[in-house]
Write a protein that holds these residues in place. Structure first.
Motif, PDB file in Angstrom:
ATOM      1  N   GLN A 151       0.566  -1.232  -0.074  1.00  0.00           N
ATOM      2  CA  GLN A 151       0.013   0.086  -0.056  1.00  0.00           C
ATOM      3  C   GLN A 151       0.679   1.398   0.125  1.00  0.00           C
ATOM      4  OE1 GLN A 151      -0.502   2.362   2.567  1.00  0.00           O
ATOM      5  NE2 GLN A 151       1.164   1.423   3.925  1.00  0.00           N
ATOM      6  N   ASP A 152       2.034   1.240   0.371  1.00  0.00           N
ATOM      7  CA  ASP A 152       2.941   2.288   0.360  1.00  0.00           C
ATOM      8  C   ASP A 152       3.702   2.661  -1.005  1.00  0.00           C
ATOM      9  OD1 ASP A 152       4.327  -0.098   0.664  1.00  0.00           O
ATOM     10  OD2 ASP A 152       5.980   0.743   2.260  1.00  0.00           O
ATOM     11  N   ARG A 153       3.197   1.757  -2.024  1.00  0.00           N
ATOM     12  CA  ARG A 153       3.875   1.983  -3.197  1.00  0.00           C
ATOM     13  C   ARG A 153       2.660   2.451  -4.396  1.00  0.00           C
ATOM     14  NH1 ARG A 153       7.467   2.009  -0.689  1.00  0.00           N
ATOM     15  NH2 ARG A 153       9.493   1.012  -0.818  1.00  0.00           N
ATOM     16  N   ILE A 154       1.620   2.847  -3.584  1.00  0.00           N
ATOM     17  CA  ILE A 154       0.583   3.439  -4.497  1.00  0.00           C
ATOM     18  C   ILE A 154       1.133   4.403  -4.945  1.00  0.00           C
ATOM     19  CG2 ILE A 154      -1.969   4.020  -4.809  1.00  0.00           C
ATOM     20  CD1 ILE A 154      -2.430   1.994  -2.558  1.00  0.00           C
ATOM     21  N   GLU A 155       1.621   5.507  -4.554  1.00  0.00           N
ATOM     22  CA  GLU A 155       2.125   6.569  -4.982  1.00  0.00           C
ATOM     23  C   GLU A 155       3.041   6.477  -6.157  1.00  0.00           C
ATOM     24  OE1 GLU A 155       4.542  10.840  -3.788  1.00  0.00           O
ATOM     25  OE2 GLU A 155       4.169   9.166  -2.044  1.00  0.00           O
ATOM     26  N   ASP A 156       3.853   5.589  -5.948  1.00  0.00           N
ATOM     27  CA  ASP A 156       4.816   5.041  -7.162  1.00  0.00           C
ATOM     28  C   ASP A 156       4.121   4.697  -8.335  1.00  0.00           C
ATOM     29  OD1 ASP A 156       6.845   5.946  -5.578  1.00  0.00           O
ATOM     30  OD2 ASP A 156       7.455   3.896  -5.192  1.00  0.00           O
ATOM     31  N   LEU A 157       2.962   3.795  -8.249  1.00  0.00           N
ATOM     32  CA  LEU A 157       1.874   3.489  -9.143  1.00  0.00           C
ATOM     33  C   LEU A 157       1.732   4.709  -9.907  1.00  0.00           C
ATOM     34  CD1 LEU A 157       0.480   1.339 -10.531  1.00  0.00           C
ATOM     35  CD2 LEU A 157      -1.262   1.497  -8.893  1.00  0.00           C
ATOM     36  N   ASP A 158       0.987   5.381  -9.007  1.00  0.00           N
ATOM     37  CA  ASP A 158       0.519   6.746  -9.740  1.00  0.00           C
ATOM     38  C   ASP A 158       1.765   7.652 -10.485  1.00  0.00           C
ATOM     39  OD1 ASP A 158      -1.038   9.332 -10.284  1.00  0.00           O
ATOM     40  OD2 ASP A 158      -0.736   9.907  -8.311  1.00  0.00           O
ATOM     41  N   LEU A 159       2.818   7.581 -10.065  1.00  0.00           N
ATOM     42  CA  LEU A 159       3.908   8.178 -10.913  1.00  0.00           C
ATOM     43  C   LEU A 159       4.294   7.659 -12.159  1.00  0.00           C
ATOM     44  CD1 LEU A 159       6.220   9.296  -7.794  1.00  0.00           C
ATOM     45  CD2 LEU A 159       4.799  10.932  -9.290  1.00  0.00           C
ATOM     46  N   HIS A 160       4.175   6.315 -12.146  1.00  0.00           N
ATOM     47  CA  HIS A 160       4.399   5.447 -13.282  1.00  0.00           C
ATOM     48  C   HIS A 160       3.411   5.785 -14.445  1.00  0.00           C
ATOM     49  CE1 HIS A 160       5.619   2.191 -16.016  1.00  0.00           C
ATOM     50  NE2 HIS A 160       4.441   1.880 -15.757  1.00  0.00           N
ATOM     51  N   LEU A 161       2.177   5.850 -14.102  1.00  0.00           N
ATOM     52  CA  LEU A 161       1.271   5.927 -15.073  1.00  0.00           C
ATOM     53  C   LEU A 161       1.052   7.205 -15.453  1.00  0.00           C
ATOM     54  CD1 LEU A 161      -1.748   3.960 -13.295  1.00  0.00           C
ATOM     55  CD2 LEU A 161      -0.460   3.220 -15.070  1.00  0.00           C
ATOM     56  N   SER A 162       1.720   8.350 -14.861  1.00  0.00           N
ATOM     57  CA  SER A 162       1.991   9.678 -15.233  1.00  0.00           C
ATOM     58  C   SER A 162       3.100   9.622 -16.245  1.00  0.00           C
ATOM     59  CB  SER A 162       2.043  10.436 -14.003  1.00  0.00           C
ATOM     60  OG  SER A 162       0.891  10.580 -13.015  1.00  0.00           O
ATOM     61  N   GLY A 163       3.917   8.762 -16.074  1.00  0.00           N
ATOM     62  CA  GLY A 163       5.168   8.797 -17.138  1.00  0.00           C
ATOM     63  C   GLY A 163       6.346   9.463 -16.348  1.00  0.00           C
ATOM     64  N   ALA A 164       6.083   9.548 -14.951  1.00  0.00           N
ATOM     65  CA  ALA A 164       7.275  10.151 -14.303  1.00  0.00           C
ATOM     66  C   ALA A 164       8.211   9.189 -13.759  1.00  0.00           C
ATOM     67  CB  ALA A 164       6.603  10.883 -13.136  1.00  0.00           C
ATOM     68  N   LEU A 165       7.853   7.781 -13.744  1.00  0.00           N
ATOM     69  CA  LEU A 165       8.633   6.858 -13.156  1.00  0.00           C
ATOM     70  C   LEU A 165       8.752   5.855 -14.254  1.00  0.00           C
ATOM     71  CD1 LEU A 165       7.841   6.244  -9.595  1.00  0.00           C
ATOM     72  CD2 LEU A 165      10.046   7.265 -10.354  1.00  0.00           C
TER      73      LEU A 165
END
Length: 199
Positions: A185-199
């Motif tokens: 659950q602490d990687r949901i922000e990273d999931l968001d960033l990946h879908l945004s193209g930032a990661l």
């Protein structure tokens, strides 16, 4: 359109702490989301993990501290030692699978209601009445708790095999359609960033 496979266990405290944040991320990016409930205890032995009861005391103590910290951070009620854990997660998982096939209510809300029953409300999700209550809360017909049991059992087992095959080793576990994996659950922000193209 992006897609996310969400592997989770109805017994997982971390799936509870995820709340509906993954659903919000999916909606933000116009991504579809498929839920895949599976047997977390069976997964541990298949992927080099250890069930909580068999872990070294250092890991047990850290888990206890971290769960409480995360719950406070997220401002979510949390019981570190719920009255009915571990319990049989299969009935709630079968009902979830039936609900997903019915496609009539809010699956994110259903997942959270089931997990909240364990980790905040001291309810036994192996009990039919508890599962029915969760289904109703999420906008599903409570009778789904009694339907599709064979298909539920087959899908539950297939989800475990798929989880092992695709590199899942915990819950919740998010896999995007381009193969990126996010654990916890602490990687949901990273999931968001990946879908945004930032990661």
């Amino acid at each position: 359109m992006a897609h996310i496979d969400l592997f989770f266990s109805t017994l997982s405290p971390y799936a509870y702490l995820a709340g509906n944040r993954a659903e919000e991320v999916a909606a933000k990016h116009g991504a579809t989301l498929t839920y895949k409930p599976f047997d977390i205890m069976a997964l541990f032995s298949r992927t080099g993990g250890t069930p909580p009861k068999d872990r070294h005391i250092s890991r047990v103590e850290y888990r206890a501290q971290e769960l409480v910290r995360q719950a406070k951070k997220l401002q979510m009620p949390f019981n570190l030692k719920p009255a009915h854990w571990p319990t049989n997660g299969a009935p709630s998982s079968y009902a979830f699978i039936a609900a997903q096939n019915a496609d009539a209510g809010d699956l994110g809300k259903l997942m959270h209601a089931i997990c909240r029953s364990v980790w905040a409300e001291d309810k036994d999700i192996a009990e039919d009445a508890v599962v029915r209550g969760c289904l109703e809360e999420a906008g599903f017909d409570p009778s789904l708790a009694d339907s599709g049991l064979l298909l539920g059992a087959e899908t539950y087992a297939a989800n475990l095999e798929e989880a092992v095959e695709r590199g899942v080793f915990g819950a919740p576990f998010y896999i995007t359609d381009d193969g990126q994996r996010f654990w916890g659950q602490d990687r949901i922000e990273d999931l968001d960033l990946h879908l945004s193209g930032a990661l």
